[in-house]
Design an enzyme around this catalytic site. Structure first.
Site, PDB file in Angstrom:
ATOM      1  N   HIS A  72       0.608  -1.356  -0.124  1.00 43.23           N
ATOM      2  CA  HIS A  72      -0.003   0.070   0.163  1.00 43.23           C
ATOM      3  C   HIS A  72       0.920   1.423   0.186  1.00 43.23           C
ATOM      4  CE1 HIS A  72      -3.825  -2.238   1.692  1.00 43.23           C
ATOM      5  NE2 HIS A  72      -3.530  -2.558   0.324  1.00 43.23           N
ATOM      6  N   PRO A 102      -6.258 -11.209  17.538  1.00 44.51           N
ATOM      7  CA  PRO A 102      -7.088 -11.541  18.462  1.00 44.51           C
ATOM      8  C   PRO A 102      -8.379 -11.615  18.176  1.00 44.51           C
ATOM      9  CG  PRO A 102      -5.603  -9.627  18.967  1.00 44.51           C
ATOM     10  CD  PRO A 102      -5.594  -9.861  17.434  1.00 44.51           C
TER      11      PRO A 102
HETATM   12  P1  OAD Z   1      -7.425  -3.090  10.030  1.00 46.95           P
HETATM   13  O1  OAD Z   1      -7.603  -1.987  10.908  1.00 46.95           O
HETATM   14  O2  OAD Z   1      -8.671  -3.363   8.914  1.00 46.95           O
HETATM   15  O3  OAD Z   1      -7.379  -4.439  10.822  1.00 46.95           O
HETATM   16  C1  OAD Z   1      -6.464  -4.484  12.008  1.00 46.95           C
HETATM   17  C2  OAD Z   1      -6.633  -5.947  12.477  1.00 46.95           C
HETATM   18  O4  OAD Z   1      -5.339  -6.214  13.526  1.00 46.95           O
HETATM   19  C3  OAD Z   1      -7.843  -6.582  13.168  1.00 46.95           C
HETATM   20  O5  OAD Z   1      -8.276  -7.478  12.518  1.00 46.95           O
HETATM   21  C4  OAD Z   1      -7.460  -6.478  14.407  1.00 46.95           C
HETATM   22  O6  OAD Z   1      -8.405  -7.574  15.300  1.00 46.95           O
HETATM   23  C5  OAD Z   1      -5.760  -6.989  14.405  1.00 46.95           C
HETATM   24  N1  OAD Z   1      -5.172  -6.557  15.779  1.00 46.95           N
HETATM   25  C6  OAD Z   1      -5.402  -5.230  16.487  1.00 46.95           C
HETATM   26  N2  OAD Z   1      -4.488  -5.238  17.632  1.00 46.95           N
HETATM   27  C7  OAD Z   1      -3.770  -6.280  17.249  1.00 46.95           C
HETATM   28  C8  OAD Z   1      -2.478  -6.777  17.838  1.00 46.95           C
HETATM   29  N3  OAD Z   1      -1.938  -6.299  18.771  1.00 46.95           N
HETATM   30  N4  OAD Z   1      -1.935  -7.857  17.175  1.00 46.95           N
HETATM   31  C9  OAD Z   1      -2.584  -8.692  16.172  1.00 46.95           C
HETATM   32  N5  OAD Z   1      -3.542  -8.151  15.553  1.00 46.95           N
HETATM   33  C10 OAD Z   1      -4.181  -7.068  16.094  1.00 46.95           C
HETATM   34  O7  OAD Z   1      -6.110  -2.917   9.365  1.00 46.95           O
HETATM   35  P2  OAD Z   1      -5.633  -3.655   7.688  1.00 46.95           P
HETATM   36  O8  OAD Z   1      -5.962  -4.940   7.948  1.00 46.95           O
HETATM   37  O9  OAD Z   1      -4.136  -3.495   7.861  1.00 46.95           O
HETATM   38  O10 OAD Z   1      -5.408   0.516   3.382  1.00 46.95           O
HETATM   39  O11 OAD Z   1      -6.155  -2.675   6.924  1.00 46.95           O
HETATM   40  C11 OAD Z   1      -5.778  -3.132   5.587  1.00 46.95           C
HETATM   41  C12 OAD Z   1      -5.977  -1.794   4.692  1.00 46.95           C
HETATM   42  O12 OAD Z   1      -7.016  -0.979   5.019  1.00 46.95           O
HETATM   43  C13 OAD Z   1      -4.967  -0.575   5.333  1.00 46.95           C
HETATM   44  O13 OAD Z   1      -3.513  -1.058   4.666  1.00 46.95           O
HETATM   45  C14 OAD Z   1      -5.390   0.585   4.798  1.00 46.95           C
HETATM   46  C15 OAD Z   1      -6.964   0.391   5.185  1.00 46.95           C
HETATM   47  O14 OAD Z   1      -7.997   1.056   4.535  1.00 46.95           O
HETATM   48  C16 OAD Z   1      -5.352   1.643   2.605  1.00 46.95           C
HETATM   49  O15 OAD Z   1      -4.873   2.848   3.222  1.00 46.95           O
HETATM   50  C17 OAD Z   1      -5.182   1.584   1.115  1.00 46.95           C
END
Ligand code: OAD
Length: 262
Positions: free
Chosen positions: A128, A227
């Site tokens: 990204h 989690p």
């Molecule tokens: P999200 O905010 O959608 O998801 C974060 C994930 O991390 C969730 O499934 C949480 O349960 C998990 N989580 C939270 N704390 C955690 C921890 N301490 N350890 C492990 N897991 C944990 O973020 P992404 O999946 O990265 O895109 O989002 C994908 C994309 O959507 C991002 O890159 C961004 C966003 O819109 C763009 O900006 C293009």
């Protein structure tokens, strides 16, 4: 949260069959991996998209309408990332990358915490983009703003063509960077993976699920560290319902000690 049952231990007890030095690994990370460094996620509790509208901040249309507002948000994020430190999850992944010969880290994170923890650039794809890259919205000029920001300039202009400069990240409605997609595809085409680790992502985007599933060899493992349950959970051979900073160091140490054991 606890490691989900003793399944992982059982999973790991089979690892002596695989020499980590020869194993192929794919690691996919998302915002959850940087959460314990104080960087908000997008969809989690206190995530950006809980309070902010992505359509107003992370689309080409938003930038065309109000580039100053978009820059304000990205500068604030840059400041926060500069002040943050890599956490044990980033460090564990870097350690894995240093021990395994064949590993690719595909991160959706635009921060530089994987790099600062020591994950080598040639083994990492920022699918990204990179928040510290500033690029021209009109020509192909780009520069790294890792060290400093042009704080006094509301919306920076391209020194080459005077076009508006924008953050070097992928916005909603935009294509993924072609060269980076090619690097992922090349890695997948070069052979199946013994281990696919997916950590800290809601796996919202189809290509994340697609890469994770396609990468895994028939007898390979797909380990999810999160989690919460995600759309990928149903395909995981192992679900680790813990934070990445707790689970990944242990997981990686177990991988490495098995290797040394051989
Ligand atoms: P999200 O905010 O959608 O998801 C974060 C994930 O991390 C969730 O499934 C949480 O349960 C998990 N989580 C939270 N704390 C955690 C921890 N301490 N350890 C492990 N897991 C944990 O973020 P992404 O999946 O990265 O895109 O989002 C994908 C994309 O959507 C991002 O890159 C961004 C966003 O819109 C763009 O900006 C293009």
């Amino acid at each position: 949260m606890r490691l989900v049952d003793c399944g992982l231990r059982k999973e790991l007890s089979t690892l002596h069959l695989v020499d980590l030095g020869n194993a192929r690994l794919l690691v996919i990370t998302g915002a959850g991996v940087s959460a314990e460094s104080g960087i908000p996620t997008f969809r989690g509790k206190d995530g950006y998209w809980r309070n902010l509208d992505p359509a107003k901040l992370a689309t080409p249309e938003a930038f065309a309408k109000d580039p100053g507002l978009v820059w304000q948000w990205y500068r604030e994020r840059r400041r926060r990332i500069r002040n943050a430190q890599p956490n044990p999850a980033h460090q564990a992944i870097a350690k894995l990358a240093q021990h395994a010969q064949e590993v690719l880290l595909v991160t959706q994170n635009v921060d530089d915490l994987h790099a600062r923890a020591g994950s080598p650039k040639e083994k990492m794809v920022q699918i990204h983009g990179d928040i510290f890259v500033t690029c021209c919205s009109r020509c192909d000029f780009q520069r790294s703003d890792l060290e400093h920001d042009y704080e006094d300039i509301d919306v920076p202009r391209c020194p080459r063509c005077e076009g508006l400069m924008r953050p070097g990240v992928v916005w909603f409605g935009e294509q993924l960077p072609r060269d980076e997609v090619r690097r992922v595809e090349n890695y997948l085409e070069a052979g199946p993976c013994d281990f696919v680790i997916v950590a800290g992502t809601t796996a919202t985007f189809g290509y994340i699920i697609d890469w994770a599933l396609r990468a895994r060899a028939n007898d390979g493992k797909l380990i999810e560290v999160n989690p919460e349950e995600t759309p990928l959970s149903q395909f995981a051979t192992q679900q680790v319902r813990e934070s990445a900073a707790i689970a990944l160091p242990r997981l990686v140490d177990q991988f490495i000690s098995r290797r040394n054991f051989l």
